[in-house]
Design an enzyme around this catalytic site. Structure first.
Site, PDB file in Angstrom:
ATOM      1  N   ARG A  70       0.810  -1.226   0.000  1.00 38.72           N
ATOM      2  CA  ARG A  70       0.000   0.000   0.000  1.00 38.72           C
ATOM      3  C   ARG A  70       0.840   1.272   0.000  1.00 38.72           C
ATOM      4  O   ARG A  70       0.390   2.311  -0.483  1.00 38.72           O
ATOM      5  CB  ARG A  70      -0.914   0.016   1.234  1.00 38.72           C
ATOM      6  CG  ARG A  70      -1.984  -1.070   1.240  1.00 38.72           C
ATOM      7  CD  ARG A  70      -3.004  -0.774   2.326  1.00 38.72           C
ATOM      8  NE  ARG A  70      -3.999  -1.827   2.449  1.00 38.72           N
ATOM      9  CZ  ARG A  70      -3.934  -2.812   3.307  1.00 38.72           C
ATOM     10  NH1 ARG A  70      -2.904  -2.901   4.148  1.00 38.72           N
ATOM     11  NH2 ARG A  70      -4.887  -3.731   3.366  1.00 38.72           N
ATOM     12  N   LYS A 177      -0.161 -19.616   5.625  1.00 39.12           N
ATOM     13  CA  LYS A 177      -1.078 -19.988   6.693  1.00 39.12           C
ATOM     14  C   LYS A 177      -1.399 -18.744   7.524  1.00 39.12           C
ATOM     15  O   LYS A 177      -0.615 -17.789   7.476  1.00 39.12           O
ATOM     16  CB  LYS A 177      -0.483 -21.107   7.564  1.00 39.12           C
ATOM     17  CG  LYS A 177       0.511 -20.667   8.643  1.00 39.12           C
ATOM     18  CD  LYS A 177       0.868 -21.828   9.513  1.00 39.12           C
ATOM     19  CE  LYS A 177       1.721 -21.403  10.682  1.00 39.12           C
ATOM     20  NZ  LYS A 177       1.012 -20.757  11.760  1.00 39.12           N
ATOM     21  N   ASP A 206       3.617 -24.532   4.116  1.00 40.27           N
ATOM     22  CA  ASP A 206       3.897 -24.761   5.538  1.00 40.27           C
ATOM     23  C   ASP A 206       5.411 -24.724   5.674  1.00 40.27           C
ATOM     24  O   ASP A 206       6.105 -25.637   5.234  1.00 40.27           O
ATOM     25  CB  ASP A 206       3.344 -26.118   5.987  1.00 40.27           C
ATOM     26  CG  ASP A 206       3.557 -26.370   7.478  1.00 40.27           C
ATOM     27  OD1 ASP A 206       4.341 -25.623   8.098  1.00 40.27           O
ATOM     28  OD2 ASP A 206       2.962 -27.314   8.016  1.00 40.27           O
ATOM     29  N   HIS A 207       5.932 -23.641   6.261  1.00 42.99           N
ATOM     30  CA  HIS A 207       7.391 -23.457   6.253  1.00 42.99           C
ATOM     31  C   HIS A 207       8.135 -24.557   6.998  1.00 42.99           C
ATOM     32  O   HIS A 207       9.328 -24.758   6.788  1.00 42.99           O
ATOM     33  CB  HIS A 207       7.756 -22.088   6.825  1.00 42.99           C
ATOM     34  CG  HIS A 207       7.541 -21.959   8.300  1.00 42.99           C
ATOM     35  ND1 HIS A 207       6.354 -21.536   8.849  1.00 42.99           N
ATOM     36  CD2 HIS A 207       8.361 -22.219   9.343  1.00 42.99           C
ATOM     37  CE1 HIS A 207       6.459 -21.522  10.168  1.00 42.99           C
ATOM     38  NE2 HIS A 207       7.655 -21.924  10.501  1.00 42.99           N
ATOM     39  N   GLU A 245       7.898 -23.815  22.139  1.00 47.10           N
ATOM     40  CA  GLU A 245       8.495 -22.486  22.023  1.00 47.10           C
ATOM     41  C   GLU A 245       8.695 -21.912  23.419  1.00 47.10           C
ATOM     42  O   GLU A 245       7.821 -22.035  24.278  1.00 47.10           O
ATOM     43  CB  GLU A 245       7.585 -21.566  21.211  1.00 47.10           C
ATOM     44  CG  GLU A 245       7.383 -22.001  19.770  1.00 47.10           C
ATOM     45  CD  GLU A 245       6.450 -21.057  19.016  1.00 47.10           C
ATOM     46  OE1 GLU A 245       6.945 -20.319  18.160  1.00 47.10           O
ATOM     47  OE2 GLU A 245       5.244 -21.072  19.301  1.00 47.10           O
ATOM     48  N   ASP A 264      -3.157 -22.503  15.608  1.00 45.88           N
ATOM     49  CA  ASP A 264      -1.917 -21.969  15.050  1.00 45.88           C
ATOM     50  C   ASP A 264      -0.935 -23.069  14.646  1.00 45.88           C
ATOM     51  O   ASP A 264      -0.172 -22.897  13.694  1.00 45.88           O
ATOM     52  CB  ASP A 264      -1.258 -21.035  16.086  1.00 45.88           C
ATOM     53  CG  ASP A 264      -0.168 -20.167  15.471  1.00 45.88           C
ATOM     54  OD1 ASP A 264      -0.380 -19.669  14.349  1.00 45.88           O
ATOM     55  OD2 ASP A 264       0.878 -19.997  16.112  1.00 45.88           O
ATOM     56  N   HIS A 269       1.476 -27.690  11.139  1.00 48.71           N
ATOM     57  CA  HIS A 269       2.806 -28.186  11.480  1.00 48.71           C
ATOM     58  C   HIS A 269       2.792 -29.612  12.036  1.00 48.71           C
ATOM     59  O   HIS A 269       3.462 -30.508  11.518  1.00 48.71           O
ATOM     60  CB  HIS A 269       3.470 -27.264  12.510  1.00 48.71           C
ATOM     61  CG  HIS A 269       3.689 -25.866  12.036  1.00 48.71           C
ATOM     62  ND1 HIS A 269       3.783 -25.536  10.700  1.00 48.71           N
ATOM     63  CD2 HIS A 269       3.852 -24.706  12.713  1.00 48.71           C
ATOM     64  CE1 HIS A 269       3.988 -24.233  10.585  1.00 48.71           C
ATOM     65  NE2 HIS A 269       4.023 -23.717  11.783  1.00 48.71           N
ATOM     66  N   LYS A 369       3.400 -22.309  23.952  1.00 46.35           N
ATOM     67  CA  LYS A 369       4.221 -21.112  24.182  1.00 46.35           C
ATOM     68  C   LYS A 369       4.748 -21.132  25.616  1.00 46.35           C
ATOM     69  O   LYS A 369       4.169 -21.745  26.509  1.00 46.35           O
ATOM     70  CB  LYS A 369       3.360 -19.854  23.993  1.00 46.35           C
ATOM     71  CG  LYS A 369       2.849 -19.633  22.582  1.00 46.35           C
ATOM     72  CD  LYS A 369       3.906 -19.039  21.700  1.00 46.35           C
ATOM     73  CE  LYS A 369       3.330 -18.575  20.369  1.00 46.35           C
ATOM     74  NZ  LYS A 369       4.385 -18.070  19.463  1.00 46.35           N
TER      75      LYS A 369
END
Length: 521
Positions: A70, A177, A206-207, A245, A264, A269, A369
């Site tokens: 943008r 995603k 999906d990395h 994580e 998530d 994953h 997390k």
């Protein structure tokens, strides 16, 4: 810097690429169009990945990059910004010659994603790029935008005839995603995309599948005859997949509080890792052959009934605690998170693959997390041998053999087994044979997106999800989303930041007479 400049890196080996890339052929002509190019994903992952591919000589000379966002900016201003981003986010030393080669092929189009005029300007720019860089009308569109724009952008590309494939030209679209927020929205998005695109044009990314260890799973299983005979219910007791994580939600509190850990991480994953572990040998490494075997695994996972959710799945939310010696706040105290939030930051579950190979073998998945450390691994735990032979020795209990496939960090594979301790008596200890990618092949400067971008330009969809796989992933977690969404305040289990999750996750395995593998540093 608007003239075509030859790729200055003579070969992949001299560019410091890894061994695999050293023998890969450069991909053909094409323009890479990035929507949402002003966002974090582009500067932190996509731009460094494109640089790494160029440095490894995996682009031919007829390649260009067109960014769409943008902000009002011209080509020169955008190139200056990209130079700054590369200096900050590159995964290794930035070579000026490679950087300039990338920048000479970089262009910018500004505009709103829902404005047809944006796509008219994009069509004009792509026409100029075709002439200047001989990209032959081939296009890779990368949607690095918020999910609500996926359908809009694809629809506008179709209306502007920018995804039509004629005269041998290819047009492909990478979708980031999250692909939907539940089963219904995933189906709706698939339907919207297929109004404009053929399934073969859609690359749902999906990395995690770009990581070397994940890709090595198929080679490890099917390229080594010693493992395939024991890769079944007769020898394997259980499989544990952990994606942990240590960080909190950081600046993503607004998004995360509407998504949660289950949405998530699990449908993409963790279920991708599970399907790679459990799949049958494909007839070839052709994309459809591989994806069909992965899809069969997902079909064999029966969704839980609402009654089973309480005994086979656990959610949780982190409270205040200590991570890496630093005190951290509770999830509900994070910025942009509701004070009484019921969002899950931890999820664990027991899944069963209902087929001949895996009947009665539980697959335990956990992710969260603010856990004790950052680690992603697959632990294959084998059955214990009979103890009869050792009944008159000092060996009280035989430990399990464990095969650990470490996805991150310290990518590698370790096999743990029992061995006799030195001395006159029969005593047993646990030892490990270990392989680490960094020690064997050297460190690679990678973001994890290089392989995925390379494969998409090449037209190889092996590492990307089909529509049915996405929908099956959401169908598996659908009962959990419904059950956890109906919980009232106070029912969400809590765990201290820096731990391995709520005690209910330990009880999940204890009911089966098992426990989570102790993850060591």
């Amino acid at each position: 810097m608007t003239t075509t400049q030859a790729n200055p890196i003579p070969c992949a080996m001299e560019a410091g690429a890894n061994v695999v890339n050293a023998f890969a052929a450069p991909v053909g002509s094409g323009a890479i169009v990035i929507f949402g190019a002003a966002g974090d994903l582009t500067k932190r992952k996509l731009l460094p990945s494109l640089y790494n591919l160029a440095a490894a000589h995996l682009f031919c000379d007829d390649v260009a990059i067109v960014s769409v966002a943008r902000a009002g900016m011209d080509d020169a201003g955008w190139r200056a910004r990209q130079a700054e981003d590369l200096a900050k986010y590159a995964t290794g030393k930035v070579e000026p010659a490679v950087r300039d080669w990338i920048l000479a092929r970089s262009y910018y189009v500004n505009g709103d994603f829902d404005d047809p005029a944006t796509y008219q300007r994009l069509a004009q720019k792509l026409g100029e790029v075709d002439q200047r860089h001989k990209t032959a009308g081939n296009r890779l569109y990368y949607l690095a935008t918020a999910p609500e724009f996926f359908g809009t952008i694809v629809g506008q590309l179709g209306a502007a005839q920018l995804v039509d494939e004629q005269d041998g030209r290819w047009r492909r679209v990478i979708i980031e995603k999250p692909f939907g927020t539940d089963l219904d929205t995933a189906r709706t998005l698939n339907t919207a995309l297929r109004r404009t695109l053929r399934e073969e044009q859609i690359y749902r990314i999906d990395h995690y599948l770009g990581k070397e260890t994940v890709q090595n799973l198929m080679v490890f299983r099917f390229g080594n005859c010693m493992f395939e005979p024991i890769w079944n219910r007769r020898y394997i007791d259980n499989v544990q997949i952990t994606v942990a994580e240590s960080i909190g939600v950081e600046s993503r509190g607004g998004y995360y509080d509407s998504a949660g850990c289950l949405r998530d991480m699990v449908p993409n994953h963790l279920l991708q890792l599970l399907s790679l572990v459990a799949m049958e040998p494909p007839t070839s490494f052709d994309a459809e052959a591989v994806r069909e075997e992965k899809a069969k695994v997902l079909r064999a996972i029966q969704p839980m009934s609402p009654e089973k959710v309480r005994t086979l799945a656990v959610c949780g939310q982190y409270a205040a605690g200590e991570v890496d010696g630093q005190k951290v706040q509770a999830y509900r105290s994070e910025p942009k998170v509701a004070a009484q939030s019921q969002t899950d930051t931890f999820a664990a579950m027991r899944l069963s693959v209902d087929n001949w190979r895996w009947a009665d073998v539980p697959f335990y998945l956990r992710t969260g997390k603010r856990l004790a450390r950052r680690v992603s691994e697959i632990a294959i735990q084998f059955r214990r041998p009979p103890t009869l032979l050792f009944r008159n020795t000092q060996v009280e209990q035989l430990s399990r053999n464990v095969l650990v496939i470490r996805v991150q960090p310290d990518e590698g594979i370790a096999l743990r087994f029992g061995a006799k301790l030195p001395g006159p008596n029969v005593r047993m200890g646990t030892v490990a044979m270990e392989f680490k990618y960094s020690e064997t092949f050297g460190s690679t400067h990678s973001t994890g997106y290089e392989t995925l971008l390379y494969d998409c330009i090449k037209g190889d969809a092996t590492l990307f999800q089909r529509a049915d796989m996405v929908e099956m992933g959401w169908a598996i977690v659908h009962p959990l989303l419904e059950s956890w969404g109906a919980q009232s305040a106070g029912e969400l289990p809590s765990y201290a930041a820096g731990s391995w999750g709520p005690r209910e996750a330990d009880e999940l395995l204890a009911r089966d007479g098992r426990r989570w593998r102790v993850i060591e540093d």
